[in-house]
Design a protein around this motif. Structure first.
Motif, short mmCIF file in Angstrom:
data_model
loop_
_atom_site.label_atom_id
_atom_site.label_comp_id
_atom_site.label_asym_id
_atom_site.label_seq_id
_atom_site.Cartn_x
_atom_site.Cartn_y
_atom_site.Cartn_z
N ALA A 302 0.84 -1.20 0.00
CA ALA A 302 0.00 0.00 0.00
C ALA A 302 0.87 1.24 0.00
N GLU A 303 2.05 1.12 0.58
CA GLU A 303 3.08 2.16 0.54
C GLU A 303 4.40 1.47 0.89
N PRO A 304 5.52 2.14 0.74
CA PRO A 304 6.79 1.48 1.07
C PRO A 304 6.78 0.91 2.49
N PRO A 305 7.49 -0.18 2.73
CA PRO A 305 7.45 -0.82 4.05
C PRO A 305 7.93 0.10 5.15
N HIS A 306 7.36 -0.09 6.33
CA HIS A 306 7.79 0.65 7.51
C HIS A 306 9.00 -0.07 8.12
N MET A 307 9.45 0.41 9.27
CA MET A 307 10.65 -0.20 9.84
C MET A 307 10.41 -1.64 10.27
N GLN A 308 9.25 -1.91 10.91
CA GLN A 308 9.03 -3.26 11.44
C GLN A 308 7.74 -3.91 10.98
N CYS A 309 6.98 -3.24 10.15
CA CYS A 309 5.78 -3.84 9.58
C CYS A 309 5.55 -3.27 8.19
#
Length: 344
Positions: A302-309
């Motif tokens: 849905a958007e670039p990955p976050h740091m841990q999810c």
């Protein structure tokens, strides 16, 4: 521990055993992230294989490897006086461990500097191959090996085959060197080199072909942390990107785990270049396929990955997972940092 590398232990070890049989005298490489398994686990597996030496990439990896492995530990990063002198002063630790650390040198200047801070350091010489990265030129290898009282010479070769002639040039130029560490050399090439150079000890340094020999023996899985339906025009994430109708699925695993952290592609063929162009266009349009498989199909971020999810966009009509389910993740283990490694 929601982003986990699951390993079929029996199958993984069978692949290791088969690889070790193809590479007699193997020196397992346990550098970096430990090929996704972790360096400590690989050190234990190297001991199970009966290896007398393992190879690490950096000086920073030397101490932990000495703790995790009972044999010798070869540091493949060449010693550089202005970079590593403080680390080399820790040679007292190596001596306490029966001198199990082995240094790599590529020049007389660095050899002299190493002897100043660690007079009893064990040494191998790295030769400059067509890899063109580190090493002493072929004409200097014999003299440097003699000055260093080196235990051997290391040769880091490019990927692929066709290395017999290049390796032979170095062996012929340093006839007094008995032990040769070689990388990216096939079992057939090793057999030919042994035939050409009797009396030499050819030790293959092997990483990928040892630890990742059977891709079906391991799988990264992520937990589903949340699922919610969304309609057309709704937005999500830090960047508030618009969503297609369906569901937003939140899964464990982000940039800290190595998700979507890919090295630059070589794009050596027309097809590879075309794929790179298409992927670039999709990224520009915010339609990037994720490495997560939900309901049997790869889904988009849905958007670039976050740091841990990561936030995934699941189109309408697809099978919808539940919180607590696990989904497979397709990623390179050399860039993976799972929360845990579970052997089954």
């Amino acid at each position: 521990m929601s982003f986990v590398l699951h390993v079929d232990a029996a199958r993984w070890r069978a692949a290791q055993d088969a690889a070790a049989a193809r590479y007699p005298g193997v020196v397992p490489v346990v550098k970096g992230n430990g090929y996704g398994f972790g360096r400590d686990l690989l050190c234990a597996e190297a001991g199970r294989l009966g290896a007398s030496t393992v190879a690490v990439g950096l000086y920073a990896e030397l101490g932990p490897a000495l703790d995790a492995f009972a044999g010798d530990v070869l540091v493949m990063e060449p010693f550089r006086a202005r970079v590593h002198d403080d680390l080399a002063r820790l040679d007292a630790r190596q001596q306490a461990d029966a001198g199990r650390g082995v240094h790599t040198v590529t020049s007389a200047v660095d050899l002299e500097a190493l002897r100043e801070v660690a007079p009893r350091a064990r040494v191998v010489v790295e030769a400059l191959t067509s890899m063109n990265r580190f090493g002493a030129p072929v004409a200097e290898v014999a003299d440097l090996a003699h000055r260093a009282d080196a235990e051997g010479v290391t040769l880091h070769l490019p990927l692929g085959t066709g290395h017999v002639e290049e390796i032979s040039r170095f062996v012929d130029a340093a006839p007094d060197v008995r032990r040769w560490y070689v990388s990216h050399t096939s079992p057939g090439e090793l057999a030919e080199l042994a035939r050409r150079h009797p009396g030499r000890e050819l030790l293959p340094r092997v990483g990928t072909s040892l630890w990742l020999a059977d891709p079906a023996a391991h799988e990264v899985r992520a937990h589903v942390l949340d699922v919610r339906p969304v309609g057309k025009g709704e937005h999500a994430g830090y960047r508030q990107r618009p969503l297609a109708p369906g569901h937003v699925v939140v899964v464990s695993g982000g940039t800290s785990h190595g998700v979507a952290m890919e090295s630059p592609a070589s794009a050596a063929t027309p097809r590879a270049r075309a794929v790179a162009v298409v992927e670039g266009l999709l990224e520009a349009a915010h339609r990037v396929t994720s490495p997560f498989t939900v309901g049997g199909r790869r889904v988009r971020f849905a958007e670039p990955p976050h740091m841990q999810c990561s936030l995934l966009s699941l189109p309408a009509g697809g099978a919808v997972p539940s919180v607590g389910d696990t989904v497979p993740v397709r990623m390179r283990l050399t860039t993976a940092y799972p929360d845990a490694v579970e052997l089954h």
